[in-house]
Write an enzyme that holds these catalytic residues in place. Structure first.
Site, PDB file in Angstrom:
ATOM      1  N   TYR A 160       0.824  -1.209   0.000  1.00 54.50           N
ATOM      2  CA  TYR A 160       0.000   0.000   0.000  1.00 54.50           C
ATOM      3  C   TYR A 160       0.859   1.259   0.000  1.00 54.50           C
ATOM      4  CZ  TYR A 160      -3.795   3.171   1.255  1.00 54.50           C
ATOM      5  OH  TYR A 160      -4.701   4.209   1.258  1.00 54.50           O
ATOM      6  N   THR A 161       1.848   1.298   0.880  1.00 56.44           N
ATOM      7  CA  THR A 161       2.708   2.473   0.980  1.00 56.44           C
ATOM      8  C   THR A 161       3.433   2.737  -0.335  1.00 56.44           C
ATOM      9  OG1 THR A 161       3.035   2.215   3.363  1.00 56.44           O
ATOM     10  CG2 THR A 161       4.713   3.435   2.162  1.00 56.44           C
TER      11      THR A 161
END
Length: 253
Positions: A160-161
């Site tokens: 996600y990051t």
């Protein structure tokens, strides 16, 4: 505050429109006079969203699309232009969280690739094909939902990051390609927002992310929608390649 007819005669595509931020943005645009095509992968939830916005029934439409598949994105956008004559606004709120609370040593490559496919490749597909139909008309507003995770980093969320950091880079680069047109391309980086998406986030990770917010609370969909709708309005005419923050004070740059 609702602005009457701010989006009158404007046509918008909102991905992730079946719930959460996407649904909130869709409702706001429709309430201000715009025609909105809600895009999502979940047909059942799309129909539920359309029913929820029944008071705007003549201006709410739905399409099932997998944004990670370029052909589906191109077809969906062309269909909107064929049906309504133009596309003025694109808001990409579709995305997945992927594994949370998982150390890089235990993060499966397949899971990492899946998150990037939806969040980053999907953003690329949408910007590419939206610009293609906006350019001949010389007007467009494109907004990608990034995340404070893409700026600040969240441990245990490598997929996600990384994907959201990629969205930020994508927006900054492509925005400069069209900076001398009336097509603006921006990003919005929320901290944790109270949405169904957070059902997939571990309680430990949610506590960690909330602890980083000086205001000490989650943001609301309504707060995000208010800022998003200004960014995609005609008023926001001197902003492109910008990452707008809505983070309760967490953002440090």
């Amino acid at each position: 505050m609702i602005f009457n007819n701010r989006f009158k005669n404007r046509v918008a595509i909102v991905t992730g429109g079946a719930s959460g931020i996407g649904l909130g943005v869709s409702e706001r645009i429709a309430s201000e006079g715009g025609t909105v095509v809600l895009v999502d992968l979940d047909e059942e939830k799309l129909q539920e969203a359309k029913n929820k916005l029944s008071e705007f029934h003549d201006r709410i439409h739905i399409q099932k699309v997998d944004i990670a598949v370029e052909k589906e994105v191109a077809s969906a956008i062309n269909k909107v232009v064929d049906q309504f004559g133009n596309l003025d606004i694109l808001v990409n709120s579709a995305g997945i969280v992927g594994p949370t609370g998982v150390n890089i040593l235990d993060f499966e490559a397949e899971a990492f690739q899946k998150v990037l496919s939806v969040n980053l490749v999907g953003s690329f597909n949408l910007i590419k094909h939206a610009v293609k139909v906006m350019q001949p008309r010389g007007y467009g507003r494109i907004l990608m939902l990034a995340s404070i995770a893409g700026k600040d980093g969240n441990p245990g969320m490598a997929g996600y990051t990384t994907s959201k950091a990629g969205v930020i880079g994508l927006v900054k680069g492509i925005a400069k390609e069209y900076a001398q047109t009336e097509i603006t391309i921006n990003a919005l980086a929320p901290a944790v927002i109270a949405t169904p998406m957070n059902l997939d986030t571990s309680e430990q990770m949610l506590e960690y992310m909330t602890s980083k917010i000086p205001m000490g609370r989650l943001g609301t969909v309504e707060e995000v929608a208010a800022l998003a709708c200004w960014i995609v309005s005609e008023e926001s005419s001197f902003n492109t390649g910008v990452v707008f923050d809505i983070s309760g004070g967490r953002a440090t740059y």
